[in-house]
Design a protein around this motif. Structure first.
Motif, PDB file in Angstrom:
ATOM      1  N   TYR A 306       0.861  -1.180   0.000  1.00  0.00           N
ATOM      2  CA  TYR A 306       0.000   0.000   0.000  1.00  0.00           C
ATOM      3  C   TYR A 306       0.895   1.227   0.000  1.00  0.00           C
ATOM      4  O   TYR A 306       1.948   1.215   0.638  1.00  0.00           O
ATOM      5  CB  TYR A 306      -0.885   0.034   1.248  1.00  0.00           C
ATOM      6  CG  TYR A 306      -1.885  -1.082   1.283  1.00  0.00           C
ATOM      7  CD1 TYR A 306      -3.135  -0.930   0.709  1.00  0.00           C
ATOM      8  CD2 TYR A 306      -1.571  -2.291   1.887  1.00  0.00           C
ATOM      9  CE1 TYR A 306      -4.051  -1.966   0.733  1.00  0.00           C
ATOM     10  CE2 TYR A 306      -2.483  -3.327   1.909  1.00  0.00           C
ATOM     11  CZ  TYR A 306      -3.721  -3.157   1.339  1.00  0.00           C
ATOM     12  OH  TYR A 306      -4.622  -4.176   1.357  1.00  0.00           O
ATOM     13  N   VAL A 308       1.094   4.984   1.204  1.00  0.00           N
ATOM     14  CA  VAL A 308       0.391   5.966   2.030  1.00  0.00           C
ATOM     15  C   VAL A 308       1.106   7.311   1.997  1.00  0.00           C
ATOM     16  O   VAL A 308       0.701   8.245   2.659  1.00  0.00           O
ATOM     17  CB  VAL A 308       0.260   5.489   3.500  1.00  0.00           C
ATOM     18  CG1 VAL A 308      -0.578   4.247   3.568  1.00  0.00           C
ATOM     19  CG2 VAL A 308       1.624   5.249   4.108  1.00  0.00           C
ATOM     20  N   GLU A 309       2.173   7.406   1.187  1.00  0.00           N
ATOM     21  CA  GLU A 309       2.978   8.634   1.179  1.00  0.00           C
ATOM     22  C   GLU A 309       2.166   9.830   0.691  1.00  0.00           C
ATOM     23  O   GLU A 309       2.278  10.918   1.215  1.00  0.00           O
ATOM     24  CB  GLU A 309       4.211   8.476   0.287  1.00  0.00           C
ATOM     25  CG  GLU A 309       5.334   7.675   0.929  1.00  0.00           C
ATOM     26  CD  GLU A 309       5.046   6.186   0.943  1.00  0.00           C
ATOM     27  OE1 GLU A 309       4.410   5.707  -0.018  1.00  0.00           O
ATOM     28  OE2 GLU A 309       5.439   5.517   1.909  1.00  0.00           O
ATOM     29  N   ASP A 310       1.362   9.590  -0.358  1.00  0.00           N
ATOM     30  CA  ASP A 310       0.670  10.722  -0.973  1.00  0.00           C
ATOM     31  C   ASP A 310      -0.666  11.027  -0.292  1.00  0.00           C
ATOM     32  O   ASP A 310      -1.501  11.720  -0.834  1.00  0.00           O
ATOM     33  CB  ASP A 310       0.453  10.458  -2.472  1.00  0.00           C
ATOM     34  CG  ASP A 310      -0.235   9.131  -2.714  1.00  0.00           C
ATOM     35  OD1 ASP A 310      -0.193   8.285  -1.799  1.00  0.00           O
ATOM     36  OD2 ASP A 310      -0.791   8.925  -3.800  1.00  0.00           O
ATOM     37  N   LEU A 311      -0.855  10.484   0.916  1.00  0.00           N
ATOM     38  CA  LEU A 311      -2.110  10.748   1.607  1.00  0.00           C
ATOM     39  C   LEU A 311      -1.936  11.908   2.568  1.00  0.00           C
ATOM     40  O   LEU A 311      -0.875  12.067   3.179  1.00  0.00           O
ATOM     41  CB  LEU A 311      -2.534   9.523   2.416  1.00  0.00           C
ATOM     42  CG  LEU A 311      -2.878   8.275   1.611  1.00  0.00           C
ATOM     43  CD1 LEU A 311      -2.974   7.092   2.557  1.00  0.00           C
ATOM     44  CD2 LEU A 311      -4.182   8.463   0.879  1.00  0.00           C
ATOM     45  N   ASN A 312      -2.989  12.657   2.714  1.00  0.00           N
ATOM     46  CA  ASN A 312      -3.019  13.658   3.768  1.00  0.00           C
ATOM     47  C   ASN A 312      -3.144  12.906   5.091  1.00  0.00           C
ATOM     48  O   ASN A 312      -4.108  12.171   5.295  1.00  0.00           O
ATOM     49  CB  ASN A 312      -4.232  14.574   3.518  1.00  0.00           C
ATOM     50  CG  ASN A 312      -4.487  15.498   4.674  1.00  0.00           C
ATOM     51  OD1 ASN A 312      -3.624  15.633   5.553  1.00  0.00           O
ATOM     52  ND2 ASN A 312      -5.632  16.134   4.658  1.00  0.00           N
ATOM     53  N   PRO A 313      -2.140  13.026   5.990  1.00  0.00           N
ATOM     54  CA  PRO A 313      -2.116  12.143   7.155  1.00  0.00           C
ATOM     55  C   PRO A 313      -3.366  12.188   8.025  1.00  0.00           C
ATOM     56  O   PRO A 313      -3.724  11.203   8.632  1.00  0.00           O
ATOM     57  CB  PRO A 313      -0.884  12.614   7.934  1.00  0.00           C
ATOM     58  CG  PRO A 313      -0.493  13.917   7.350  1.00  0.00           C
ATOM     59  CD  PRO A 313      -0.999  13.933   5.943  1.00  0.00           C
ATOM     60  N   MET A 314      -4.048  13.322   8.097  1.00  0.00           N
ATOM     61  CA  MET A 314      -5.246  13.348   8.934  1.00  0.00           C
ATOM     62  C   MET A 314      -6.535  13.265   8.113  1.00  0.00           C
ATOM     63  O   MET A 314      -7.617  13.421   8.647  1.00  0.00           O
ATOM     64  CB  MET A 314      -5.264  14.610   9.809  1.00  0.00           C
ATOM     65  CG  MET A 314      -4.421  14.503  11.072  1.00  0.00           C
ATOM     66  SD  MET A 314      -4.628  12.950  11.970  1.00  0.00           S
ATOM     67  CE  MET A 314      -6.253  13.215  12.696  1.00  0.00           C
ATOM     68  N   GLY A 315      -6.404  13.022   6.819  1.00  0.00           N
ATOM     69  CA  GLY A 315      -7.589  12.961   5.960  1.00  0.00           C
ATOM     70  C   GLY A 315      -8.520  11.844   6.399  1.00  0.00           C
ATOM     71  O   GLY A 315      -8.086  10.825   6.894  1.00  0.00           O
ATOM     72  N   GLY A 316      -9.787  12.035   6.210  1.00  0.00           N
ATOM     73  CA  GLY A 316     -10.740  10.962   6.502  1.00  0.00           C
ATOM     74  C   GLY A 316     -11.379  11.092   7.866  1.00  0.00           C
ATOM     75  O   GLY A 316     -12.543  11.426   7.969  1.00  0.00           O
ATOM     76  N   ALA A 317     -10.607  10.874   8.927  1.00  0.00           N
ATOM     77  CA  ALA A 317     -11.223  10.824  10.249  1.00  0.00           C
ATOM     78  C   ALA A 317     -11.468  12.226  10.796  1.00  0.00           C
ATOM     79  O   ALA A 317     -10.883  13.200  10.340  1.00  0.00           O
ATOM     80  CB  ALA A 317     -10.341  10.059  11.213  1.00  0.00           C
TER      81      ALA A 317
END
Lengths: 318, 255
Positions: A306, A308-317
């Motif tokens: 997977y 996860v580097e290009d994800l906004n770390p706090m995105g989603g929750a």
């Protein structure tokens, strides 16, 4: 993984050039390997990914092959068009027979699936609905043609079969790396925890059965068009056992493993033809040793990657 | 105020054994409720009845005003009740991240066909799920372990991972079965903060716990079970001085 990519490309190129240096006999052997590889990959969805002990896969394959043969002979529908109805019919059959047994576990499910393949075979022998031709089967299925080009020689079928295998691999890899593929993996690992995490266990098992059956049914079309004659003994319990063994031996849940398993179980015996009956002895012994020393299969599935580097770390929750 | 969960006259027997006997209690929205009692009091059975793992012989479980009776576990999770297990039930051979993605599953929609075609919606959803899973790992403090295999985590971290998986289902209520089991003192302290942080997210918590220090500090109300029956309910302060509880659970000779 760079190295896996190169291995895959190398394998694809080698396979594509096979008919150039193989004679008709060996090309036909490769065709058989291809058909078994497709079937085993379809079984892998059920057995490898969802962990359901299903030893009746030849029944779905038979439904596909007979659908193709009957519709081709009775209505003259071009063979390759029948790949869709054959797949759908095999899938519907799976839906109907698997629905009441889907909650069974392990060995209980195994025994019921053996029943399914035996009932299917016996129904075909008894010329059910007067359309299956009884023990003699159906002959005279027309050769397939692609854009007016008629496939007759083993070379032609090689590209049809392995082309379909490539399509199969393409879709099944995508399936494996998805919400659905993960759900099957969770179910295989721990059914109670999967249910407790909000996964509809019975539904996913059933869909796995249907997808596996659809693919086996489509493979039935290719088999029928290659053989031009089909008979009940091609879809026996023993065939189901071979498919089951390919998946377990190659690496349950691993696409490269299952392909390797098909080469070993279908291709290798041809190499040892000189040993006559002893080859089965060698084979049996090899299998026993495998199961003792490497019971996860030759090429067990590798952990999924997977990014996860290009994800906004706090995105989603929240 | 309307309780988020109402357990009504719940009874469950296994053979001749009455595991849960006519238990009734309410859980207020946003509260932290502790279910306590000696070993074999029927606490985990009550949890299994709430989460649909068992079906009661009698009684009802009302969640958000709707009866959960007869619903399968995954539907109950979809309705908004997530749980952890007393005996840790992680997907041991899968990665920490994948374990949390299991919780995201029920809030995702794309099926097998969308996966094979890799539709834009499927890819977007997959990315959102990864983001949420990582955020939940960060919330419980396991983000740095995301690539590790679940079975390689310490016991305490496995418990945290179960909580992260439960939170990833976007629950209204989490049911924690002995969350501090196997944790050391420091981990238990951190767990107390974590449970309060869960409450601050607006999620109601019910927990079973043997660590009385944790229970008394974190719970706003307690329900005490003994031999399958409710013997007391109230605030931690009330429970600590309730003579029946002291006799049955804390021992006659209270410290």
């Amino acid at each position: 993984m760079k190295s896996t990519k190169y291995i895959s490309i190398g394998f694809a190129l080698l396979m594509a050039s096979c008919p150039l240096f193989l004679d008709a006999y060996w090309t036909d052997v490769m065709n058989n390997v291809g058909i078994y590889a497709i079937l085993a990959l379809s079984l892998n969805v059920i057995l490898g990914h969802a962990g359901l002990f299903h030893m009746g896969h030849a029944a779905f394959y038979a439904i596909g092959a007979y659908t193709t043969a009957i519709l081709n002979i009775t209505y003259g529908v071009p063979v390759l068009w029948l790949i869709v109805p054959s797949g759908i019919l095999a899938g519907l059959f799976a839906l109907i027979v698997a629905r009441p047994i889907i909650h069974l576990r392990g060995d209980y499910l195994l025994i019921v699936t053996i029943g399914i393949v035996e009932i299917t075979r016996i129904a075909l022998i008894n010329n059910i609905f007067d359309i299956t031709g009884g023990a003699n089967g159906i002959f005279g299925i027309s050769r397939p043609s692609v854009f007016g080009f008629k496939l007759t020689k083993p070379d032609h079928f090689f590209y049809l079969i392995w082309g379909f295998a490539a399509v199969t691999i393409f879709f099944l890899i995508r399936l494996e790396h998805s919400r659905f593929g993960r759900a099957l993996h969770f179910i295989k690992e721990d059914e109670v925890a999967a249910g407790g995490s909000g996964i509809n266990v019975a539904r996913h098992k059933l869909i796995a059965f249907v997808i596996g059956a659809v693919w086996a049914g489509m493979c039935g079309t290719i088999y029928a068009s290659k053989m031009t004659i089909i008979a009940p003994e091609s879809f026996s319990f023993a065939e189901s056992v071979i498919l089951f063994t390919i998946v377990i031996l190659g690496g349950s849940g691993s696409i490269p493993g299952v392909i390797l398993g098909a080469f070993l179980l279908v291709g290798l015996p041809e190499l040892f033809r000189g040993l006559a009956e002893y080859r089965m002895l060698v084979f049996g012994a090899a299998m026993v040793l495998m199961m003792i020393f490497r019971n996860q299969g030759l090429l067990p599935p590798r952990p999924k990657k997977y990014s996860v580097e290009d994800l906004n770390p706090m995105g989603g929750a929240q | 105020m309307m309780p988020i969960l109402r357990v009504e006259n719940l009874s469950k027997s296994f053979g001749g054994l009455m595991a849960v006997n006519d238990v009734t209690f309410d859980v207020d929205k946003g509260s932290i409720v502790g279910l306590i009692g000696p070993n074999g009091a029927g606490k985990t059975t009550v949890f299994n009845l709430i989460t649909g793992n068992y079906q009661p012989n009698e009684g009802n479980v009302l969640f958000d005003g709707l009866n959960l009776l007869g619903l399968p576990t995954h539907t109950i999770v979809e309705r908004g009740i997530a749980r952890t297990f007393q005996t840790i039930r992680l997907f041991q051979n899968m990665s920490v991240l994948e374990n949390v993605l299991a919780g995201c599953h029920c809030r995702m929609r794309s099926g097998a066909l969308a996966a094979m075609l890799r539709t834009p919606a499927q890819r977007r959803e997959e990315k959102e799920a990864l983001g949420q899973a990582m955020a939940e790992l960060q919330f419980v403090g396991l983000a740095h372990e995301w690539q590790n295999t679940a079975k390689n985590l310490s016991y305490g971290n496995q418990r945290l991972l179960e909580i992260a998986r439960a939170l990833a289902t976007n629950p209204k209520l989490v049911v924690l079965d002995e969350p501090a089991g196997g944790m050391n003192d420091q981990e238990t302290q951190e767990l107390i903060h974590l449970i309060r942080a869960i409450q601050e997210r607006g999620i109601t918590v019910i927990l079973i716990e043997h660590d009385m220090g944790l229970v008394m500090r974190v719970c706003s109300s307690l329900v005490v079970l003994e031999h399958g029956s409710k013997i007391a309910a109230g605030t931690p302060a009330e429970i600590q001085v309730d003579p029946r509880v002291i006799e049955a659970y804390l021992g006659v000779d209270s410290e």
